[in-house]
Motif scaffolding. Structure first.
Motif, mmCIF file in Angstrom:
data_model
loop_
_atom_site.group_PDB
_atom_site.id
_atom_site.type_symbol
_atom_site.label_atom_id
_atom_site.label_comp_id
_atom_site.label_asym_id
_atom_site.label_seq_id
_atom_site.Cartn_x
_atom_site.Cartn_y
_atom_site.Cartn_z
ATOM 1 N N ALA A 1 0.809 -1.223 0.000
ATOM 2 C CA ALA A 1 0.000 0.000 0.000
ATOM 3 C C ALA A 1 0.844 1.276 0.000
ATOM 4 O O ALA A 1 0.395 2.310 -0.510
ATOM 5 C CB ALA A 1 -0.947 -0.004 1.189
ATOM 6 N N ASP A 2 2.055 1.237 0.560
ATOM 7 C CA ASP A 2 2.855 2.457 0.644
ATOM 8 C C ASP A 2 3.657 2.738 -0.621
ATOM 9 O O ASP A 2 4.329 3.769 -0.723
ATOM 10 C CB ASP A 2 3.797 2.387 1.844
ATOM 11 N N LEU A 3 3.589 1.827 -1.609
ATOM 12 C CA LEU A 3 4.305 2.061 -2.868
ATOM 13 C C LEU A 3 3.455 2.944 -3.780
ATOM 14 O O LEU A 3 2.242 2.756 -3.883
ATOM 15 C CB LEU A 3 4.616 0.728 -3.552
ATOM 16 N N PRO A 4 4.070 3.921 -4.459
ATOM 17 C CA PRO A 4 3.297 4.896 -5.251
ATOM 18 C C PRO A 4 2.604 4.255 -6.457
ATOM 19 O O PRO A 4 3.094 3.277 -7.045
ATOM 20 C CB PRO A 4 4.358 5.903 -5.709
ATOM 21 N N ASP A 5 1.466 4.838 -6.837
ATOM 22 C CA ASP A 5 0.757 4.418 -8.046
ATOM 23 C C ASP A 5 1.667 4.556 -9.264
ATOM 24 O O ASP A 5 2.507 5.464 -9.340
ATOM 25 C CB ASP A 5 -0.481 5.285 -8.277
ATOM 26 N N ALA A 6 1.450 3.631 -10.236
ATOM 27 C CA ALA A 6 2.127 3.712 -11.545
ATOM 28 C C ALA A 6 3.632 3.912 -11.410
ATOM 29 O O ALA A 6 4.233 4.730 -12.111
ATOM 30 C CB ALA A 6 1.509 4.826 -12.382
ATOM 31 N N SER A 7 4.256 3.153 -10.510
ATOM 32 C CA SER A 7 5.677 3.382 -10.227
ATOM 33 C C SER A 7 6.595 2.279 -10.760
ATOM 34 O O SER A 7 7.815 2.373 -10.600
ATOM 35 C CB SER A 7 5.891 3.535 -8.716
ATOM 36 N N PHE A 8 6.032 1.249 -11.420
ATOM 37 C CA PHE A 8 6.876 0.154 -11.914
ATOM 38 C C PHE A 8 6.521 -0.183 -13.359
ATOM 39 O O PHE A 8 5.351 -0.286 -13.720
ATOM 40 C CB PHE A 8 6.719 -1.087 -11.034
ATOM 41 N N ASP A 9 7.569 -0.375 -14.155
ATOM 42 C CA ASP A 9 7.395 -0.764 -15.560
ATOM 43 C C ASP A 9 7.133 -2.259 -15.703
ATOM 44 O O ASP A 9 6.552 -2.692 -16.699
ATOM 45 C CB ASP A 9 8.654 -0.422 -16.367
ATOM 46 N N MET A 10 7.617 -3.035 -14.752
ATOM 47 C CA MET A 10 7.357 -4.476 -14.763
ATOM 48 C C MET A 10 7.259 -4.971 -13.330
ATOM 49 O O MET A 10 8.032 -4.555 -12.468
ATOM 50 C CB MET A 10 8.453 -5.250 -15.514
ATOM 51 N N ILE A 11 6.292 -5.839 -13.092
ATOM 52 C CA ILE A 11 6.138 -6.515 -11.798
ATOM 53 C C ILE A 11 6.223 -8.006 -12.057
ATOM 54 O O ILE A 11 5.540 -8.531 -12.943
ATOM 55 C CB ILE A 11 4.815 -6.137 -11.116
ATOM 56 N N CYS A 12 7.074 -8.687 -11.309
ATOM 57 C CA CYS A 12 7.300 -10.114 -11.499
ATOM 58 C C CYS A 12 6.772 -10.909 -10.305
ATOM 59 O O CYS A 12 6.928 -10.491 -9.154
ATOM 60 C CB CYS A 12 8.790 -10.418 -11.660
ATOM 61 N N SER A 13 6.181 -12.033 -10.608
ATOM 62 C CA SER A 13 5.839 -13.019 -9.586
ATOM 63 C C SER A 13 6.199 -14.372 -10.170
ATOM 64 O O SER A 13 5.436 -14.959 -10.942
ATOM 65 C CB SER A 13 4.348 -12.959 -9.232
ATOM 66 N N ALA A 14 7.378 -14.835 -9.840
ATOM 67 C CA ALA A 14 7.922 -16.063 -10.427
ATOM 68 C C ALA A 14 7.870 -17.191 -9.402
ATOM 69 O O ALA A 14 8.667 -17.232 -8.466
ATOM 70 C CB ALA A 14 9.351 -15.836 -10.898
ATOM 71 N N GLN A 15 6.890 -18.075 -9.574
ATOM 72 C CA GLN A 15 6.699 -19.199 -8.650
ATOM 73 C C GLN A 15 6.484 -18.696 -7.221
ATOM 74 O O GLN A 15 6.994 -19.271 -6.258
ATOM 75 C CB GLN A 15 7.884 -20.160 -8.718
ATOM 76 N N THR A 16 5.721 -17.614 -7.072
ATOM 77 C CA THR A 16 5.418 -17.093 -5.737
ATOM 78 C C THR A 16 3.923 -16.919 -5.504
ATOM 79 O O THR A 16 3.479 -16.948 -4.359
ATOM 80 C CB THR A 16 6.114 -15.733 -5.494
ATOM 81 N N PHE A 17 3.132 -16.739 -6.548
ATOM 82 C CA PHE A 17 1.700 -16.477 -6.396
ATOM 83 C C PHE A 17 1.003 -17.624 -5.663
ATOM 84 O O PHE A 17 0.066 -17.408 -4.892
ATOM 85 C CB PHE A 17 1.068 -16.259 -7.774
ATOM 86 N N GLU A 18 1.480 -18.827 -5.874
ATOM 87 C CA GLU A 18 0.880 -20.012 -5.238
ATOM 88 C C GLU A 18 1.219 -20.110 -3.753
ATOM 89 O O GLU A 18 0.650 -20.957 -3.048
ATOM 90 C CB GLU A 18 1.326 -21.285 -5.964
ATOM 91 N N HIS A 19 2.101 -19.268 -3.268
ATOM 92 C CA HIS A 19 2.510 -19.302 -1.865
ATOM 93 C C HIS A 19 1.624 -18.441 -0.965
ATOM 94 O O HIS A 19 1.867 -18.383 0.241
ATOM 95 C CB HIS A 19 3.963 -18.852 -1.716
ATOM 96 N N VAL A 20 0.634 -17.754 -1.540
ATOM 97 C CA VAL A 20 -0.289 -16.954 -0.734
ATOM 98 C C VAL A 20 -1.699 -17.525 -0.881
ATOM 99 O O VAL A 20 -2.028 -18.182 -1.878
ATOM 100 C CB VAL A 20 -0.270 -15.463 -1.133
ATOM 101 N N TYR A 21 -2.553 -17.257 0.115
ATOM 102 C CA TYR A 21 -3.932 -17.747 0.071
ATOM 103 C C TYR A 21 -4.711 -17.016 -1.019
ATOM 104 O O TYR A 21 -4.355 -15.897 -1.413
ATOM 105 C CB TYR A 21 -4.594 -17.565 1.429
ATOM 106 N N PRO A 22 -5.775 -17.628 -1.539
ATOM 107 C CA PRO A 22 -6.503 -17.037 -2.678
ATOM 108 C C PRO A 22 -6.970 -15.604 -2.465
ATOM 109 O O PRO A 22 -6.868 -14.778 -3.382
ATOM 110 C CB PRO A 22 -7.684 -17.999 -2.859
ATOM 111 N N ASP A 23 -7.480 -15.266 -1.267
ATOM 112 C CA ASP A 23 -7.934 -13.893 -1.057
ATOM 113 C C ASP A 23 -6.768 -12.913 -1.116
ATOM 114 O O ASP A 23 -6.901 -11.788 -1.611
ATOM 115 C CB ASP A 23 -8.690 -13.761 0.269
ATOM 116 N N ALA A 24 -5.601 -13.341 -0.635
ATOM 117 C CA ALA A 24 -4.407 -12.503 -0.737
ATOM 118 C C ALA A 24 -3.981 -12.353 -2.196
ATOM 119 O O ALA A 24 -3.524 -11.278 -2.619
ATOM 120 C CB ALA A 24 -3.271 -13.092 0.089
ATOM 121 N N GLY A 25 -4.120 -13.430 -2.975
ATOM 122 C CA GLY A 25 -3.785 -13.357 -4.398
ATOM 123 C C GLY A 25 -4.648 -12.346 -5.136
ATOM 124 O O GLY A 25 -4.158 -11.580 -5.981
ATOM 125 N N VAL A 26 -5.953 -12.310 -4.824
ATOM 126 C CA VAL A 26 -6.856 -11.324 -5.424
ATOM 127 C C VAL A 26 -6.390 -9.909 -5.088
ATOM 128 O O VAL A 26 -6.329 -9.023 -5.959
ATOM 129 C CB VAL A 26 -8.306 -11.554 -4.932
#
Length: 281
Positions: A148-173
């Motif tokens: 939440a503390d990271l500014p809007d529109a501040s990254f050209d690329m966001i990566c999630s490499a074999q990490t999305f499955e490590h959080v619960y579904p509501d957190a993934g949303v």
């Protein structure tokens, strides 16, 4: 080298373990009785199911890693990159650079849990922020839900490499909605994650529901597409990593197939891993 030393060495090299008492005695007896030569024992060791399984398992890991390297090297250039869970254990460069991302950047910000909050498989000392020839790599130790503390529109690329499955579904949303907020208008999300219909075949052989004890949920291709749409993201490129059509057809995990077809494939639903590039709608 004595016969005893040869046998101990053979167990270490071919089976990666100390010899059991009965096995050592049997092999030593064969040598001393002249019933087998050292060459014969080498053939015997490399013909065991234990050796074959170990070799194939190693080849599977190599193929899996090789496919993810191919995917990483296909990602587009970006100046500011946010990598969610992008630690490489023991490598301060992080997973993105470690797997061969080829472009220079201004900064890669790696979001990673503090070591004490990680699953035991990943509980290693924290990595250090480093300045590389490619660019600055900075670590922020927190949950990848806490953006939440990271500014809007501040990254050209966001990566999630074999990490999305490590959080619960509501957190993934929640994470995907934050990704939409954080991406620049032309920015991309690069996400890869196990393909449940295929990864489950391997998990089932282990008596488990998922392939890693820290996985909270593994997804189907259809589930991932729905998540992207609901988050305001549009998939612009998709690939499967590790093509396994025979495993899917026969409803069983075939290790040799995993080794046979590494790399990227268009038939995403018959692959071991799902890989996506997505942009804001």
């Amino acid at each position: 080298m004595t016969d005893e030393e040869f046998i101990d060495r053979a167990y270490s090299v071919f089976l990666n373990r100390p010899g059991d008492e009965d096995g050592r005695a049997h092999n030593l007896g064969l040598l001393r009785a002249g019933q087998a030569s050292r060459h014969d024992l080498v053939i015997g060791f490399t013909s065991t199911n234990e050796y074959i399984d170990r070799e194939i398992n190693g080849q599977v890991l190599h193929a899996f890693h090789g496919g993810r390297v191919t995917w990483t090297r296909s990602l587009p250039p970006a100046r500011r990159i946010l990598d969610l869970g992008g630690t490489a254990l023991g490598d301060d460069r992080g997973a993105l650079v470690g797997m061969g991302y080829p472009y220079s950047f201004d900064e890669v910000v790696i979001i990673e849990l503090p070591p004490e909050d990680r699953h035991g498989l990943y509980r290693t000392p924290p990595n250090r922020s480093v300045q590389l020839d490619q660019g600055q790599v900075t670590y922020m130790y927190r949950s990848m839900v806490d953006l939440a503390d990271l500014p809007d529109a501040s990254f050209d690329m966001i990566c999630s490499a074999q990490t999305f499955e490590h959080v619960y579904p509501d957190a993934g949303v929640h994470i995907l909605k934050e990704v939409t907020r954080l991406l620049t208008p032309d920015g991309v999300l690069a996400l890869d994650t196990p393909n449940k219909p295929v990864s489950y075949l391997q998990a089932r052989d282990m008596g488990e529901e998922v392939i890693n004890p820290d996985h909270k949920k593994e997804y189907t291709h259809a589930e991932m597409l729905e998540l992207f749409v609901n988050a305001g993201l549009r998939v612009v490129r998709q690939h499967g990593i590790g093509y396994m059509p025979q495993s899917v057809a026969e409803d069983r995990y075939i290790k040799e197939e995993h080794v046979r077809y590494p790399g990227l494939y268009d038939d995403i639903e018959k692959c071991y891993t799902l890989a996506y590039l997505a942009t804001r709608e």
